[in-house]
Scaffold this motif. Sequence first.
Motif, PDB file in Angstrom:
ATOM      1  N   GLY A   1      26.638 -18.071 -40.946  1.00  0.00           N
ATOM      2  CA  GLY A   1      27.369 -17.990 -42.207  1.00  0.00           C
ATOM      3  C   GLY A   1      26.634 -17.137 -43.225  1.00  0.00           C
ATOM      4  N   GLU A   2      25.312 -17.264 -43.249  1.00  0.00           N
ATOM      5  CA  GLU A   2      24.505 -16.427 -44.155  1.00  0.00           C
ATOM      6  C   GLU A   2      24.640 -14.950 -43.782  1.00  0.00           C
ATOM      7  N   ILE A   3      24.632 -14.661 -42.477  1.00  0.00           N
ATOM      8  CA  ILE A   3      24.769 -13.273 -42.029  1.00  0.00           C
ATOM      9  C   ILE A   3      26.158 -12.742 -42.378  1.00  0.00           C
ATOM     10  N   GLU A   4      27.173 -13.575 -42.195  1.00  0.00           N
ATOM     11  CA  GLU A   4      28.539 -13.142 -42.517  1.00  0.00           C
ATOM     12  C   GLU A   4      28.672 -12.729 -43.982  1.00  0.00           C
ATOM     13  N   HIS A   5      27.894 -13.362 -44.852  1.00  0.00           N
ATOM     14  CA  HIS A   5      27.998 -13.090 -46.282  1.00  0.00           C
ATOM     15  C   HIS A   5      26.857 -12.219 -46.809  1.00  0.00           C
ATOM     16  N   ALA A   6      26.034 -11.699 -45.912  1.00  0.00           N
ATOM     17  CA  ALA A   6      24.923 -10.840 -46.326  1.00  0.00           C
ATOM     18  C   ALA A   6      25.465  -9.572 -46.983  1.00  0.00           C
ATOM     19  N   GLU A   7      24.677  -9.054 -47.903  1.00  0.00           N
ATOM     20  CA  GLU A   7      25.086  -7.847 -48.625  1.00  0.00           C
ATOM     21  C   GLU A   7      24.304  -6.615 -48.205  1.00  0.00           C
ATOM     22  N   SER A   8      23.325  -6.801 -47.307  1.00  0.00           N
ATOM     23  CA  SER A   8      22.543  -5.654 -46.846  1.00  0.00           C
ATOM     24  C   SER A   8      22.017  -5.924 -45.440  1.00  0.00           C
ATOM     25  N   LEU A   9      21.642  -4.852 -44.752  1.00  0.00           N
ATOM     26  CA  LEU A   9      21.053  -5.007 -43.425  1.00  0.00           C
ATOM     27  C   LEU A   9      19.698  -5.698 -43.502  1.00  0.00           C
ATOM     28  N   ASP A  10      18.986  -5.540 -44.615  1.00  0.00           N
ATOM     29  CA  ASP A  10      17.711  -6.252 -44.789  1.00  0.00           C
ATOM     30  C   ASP A  10      17.939  -7.759 -44.780  1.00  0.00           C
ATOM     31  N   GLN A  11      19.002  -8.197 -45.449  1.00  0.00           N
ATOM     32  CA  GLN A  11      19.329  -9.626 -45.443  1.00  0.00           C
ATOM     33  C   GLN A  11      19.707 -10.079 -44.032  1.00  0.00           C
ATOM     34  N   VAL A  12      20.473  -9.267 -43.331  1.00  0.00           N
ATOM     35  CA  VAL A  12      20.858  -9.601 -41.956  1.00  0.00           C
ATOM     36  C   VAL A  12      19.606  -9.757 -41.099  1.00  0.00           C
ATOM     37  N   GLU A  13      18.658  -8.828 -41.221  1.00  0.00           N
ATOM     38  CA  GLU A  13      17.417  -8.901 -40.457  1.00  0.00           C
ATOM     39  C   GLU A  13      16.656 -10.188 -40.759  1.00  0.00           C
ATOM     40  N   HIS A  14      16.602 -10.554 -42.029  1.00  0.00           N
ATOM     41  CA  HIS A  14      15.917 -11.796 -42.424  1.00  0.00           C
ATOM     42  C   HIS A  14      16.551 -13.006 -41.738  1.00  0.00           C
ATOM     43  N   TRP A  15      17.872 -13.109 -41.815  1.00  0.00           N
ATOM     44  CA  TRP A  15      18.558 -14.257 -41.237  1.00  0.00           C
ATOM     45  C   TRP A  15      18.505 -14.244 -39.710  1.00  0.00           C
ATOM     46  N   LEU A  16      18.474 -13.056 -39.123  1.00  0.00           N
ATOM     47  CA  LEU A  16      18.377 -12.958 -37.658  1.00  0.00           C
ATOM     48  C   LEU A  16      17.055 -13.520 -37.143  1.00  0.00           C
ATOM     49  N   ALA A  17      15.978 -13.282 -37.879  1.00  0.00           N
ATOM     50  CA  ALA A  17      14.680 -13.826 -37.475  1.00  0.00           C
ATOM     51  C   ALA A  17      14.735 -15.351 -37.426  1.00  0.00           C
ATOM     52  N   GLU A  18      15.354 -15.943 -38.428  1.00  0.00           N
ATOM     53  CA  GLU A  18      15.521 -17.405 -38.451  1.00  0.00           C
ATOM     54  C   GLU A  18      16.455 -17.856 -37.336  1.00  0.00           C
ATOM     55  N   LEU A  19      17.531 -17.126 -37.149  1.00  0.00           N
ATOM     56  CA  LEU A  19      18.528 -17.492 -36.153  1.00  0.00           C
ATOM     57  C   LEU A  19      17.918 -17.506 -34.752  1.00  0.00           C
ATOM     58  N   GLU A  20      17.056 -16.559 -34.456  1.00  0.00           N
ATOM     59  CA  GLU A  20      16.433 -16.510 -33.133  1.00  0.00           C
ATOM     60  C   GLU A  20      15.637 -17.786 -32.861  1.00  0.00           C
ATOM     61  N   ARG A  21      14.856 -18.228 -33.830  1.00  0.00           N
ATOM     62  CA  ARG A  21      14.074 -19.464 -33.662  1.00  0.00           C
ATOM     63  C   ARG A  21      14.991 -20.673 -33.461  1.00  0.00           C
ATOM     64  N   HIS A  22      16.004 -20.775 -34.274  1.00  0.00           N
ATOM     65  CA  HIS A  22      16.920 -21.909 -34.186  1.00  0.00           C
ATOM     66  C   HIS A  22      17.734 -21.871 -32.893  1.00  0.00           C
ATOM     67  N   GLY A  23      18.160 -20.683 -32.501  1.00  0.00           N
ATOM     68  CA  GLY A  23      18.913 -20.544 -31.253  1.00  0.00           C
ATOM     69  C   GLY A  23      18.076 -20.921 -30.046  1.00  0.00           C
ATOM     70  N   ASP A  24      16.814 -20.497 -30.028  1.00  0.00           N
ATOM     71  CA  ASP A  24      15.920 -20.847 -28.922  1.00  0.00           C
ATOM     72  C   ASP A  24      15.719 -22.362 -28.849  1.00  0.00           C
ATOM     73  N   TYR A  25      15.505 -22.976 -30.000  1.00  0.00           N
ATOM     74  CA  TYR A  25      15.319 -24.433 -30.031  1.00  0.00           C
ATOM     75  C   TYR A  25      16.580 -25.140 -29.521  1.00  0.00           C
ATOM     76  N   PHE A  26      17.736 -24.700 -29.972  1.00  0.00           N
ATOM     77  CA  PHE A  26      18.980 -25.318 -29.517  1.00  0.00           C
ATOM     78  C   PHE A  26      19.124 -25.203 -28.001  1.00  0.00           C
ATOM     79  N   MET A  27      18.863 -24.010 -27.459  1.00  0.00           N
ATOM     80  CA  MET A  27      19.005 -23.812 -26.017  1.00  0.00           C
ATOM     81  C   MET A  27      18.055 -24.721 -25.241  1.00  0.00           C
ATOM     82  N   GLN A  28      16.841 -24.890 -25.714  1.00  0.00           N
ATOM     83  CA  GLN A  28      15.893 -25.791 -25.049  1.00  0.00           C
ATOM     84  C   GLN A  28      16.437 -27.216 -25.020  1.00  0.00           C
ATOM     85  N   GLN A  29      16.947 -27.663 -26.157  1.00  0.00           N
ATOM     86  CA  GLN A  29      17.466 -29.029 -26.241  1.00  0.00           C
ATOM     87  C   GLN A  29      18.709 -29.201 -25.371  1.00  0.00           C
TER      88      GLN A  29
END
Length: 121
Positions: free
Chosen positions: A79-107
């Motif tokens: 949702g944060e990425i969908e509403h991002a206003e710049s690619l820098d913001q997208v990059e920031h949220w993607l870094a977080e998303l990768e960690r959360h996605g990996d954790y979810f997949m493990q669980q």
Amino acid sequence: MAESDRHDAIDVARLQECVTLLGAAMPRMLASFAQTQQALEQTLQHPGDTAMSTAQLAAHKLRSNALTIGARSVAQLCGEIEHAESLDQVEHWLAELERHGDYFMQQAEQLLAAHGVSPEA
């Protein structure tokens, strides 16, 4: 991922419901989730005129998948990425998303194994 983040990262009841309902089909659902996450991450490898809209569209799709299978924090970050206003913001949220996605997949894979379902699609 911080311990406090882990508590809210997954809707365990929703994930268990998906495993119960989908059974052997759940690994395919998880594979689709992982592929969509990877596609989102790849949008920034070759930024161009459409990188922002492509990333937002991929985030929208991933958010829908995440909500379906109980990956709450991934859905929130999408949702944060969908509403991002710049690619820098997208990059920031993607870094977080990768960690959360990996954790979810493990669980999710642990839950599948507990139900006797191979995590391989």
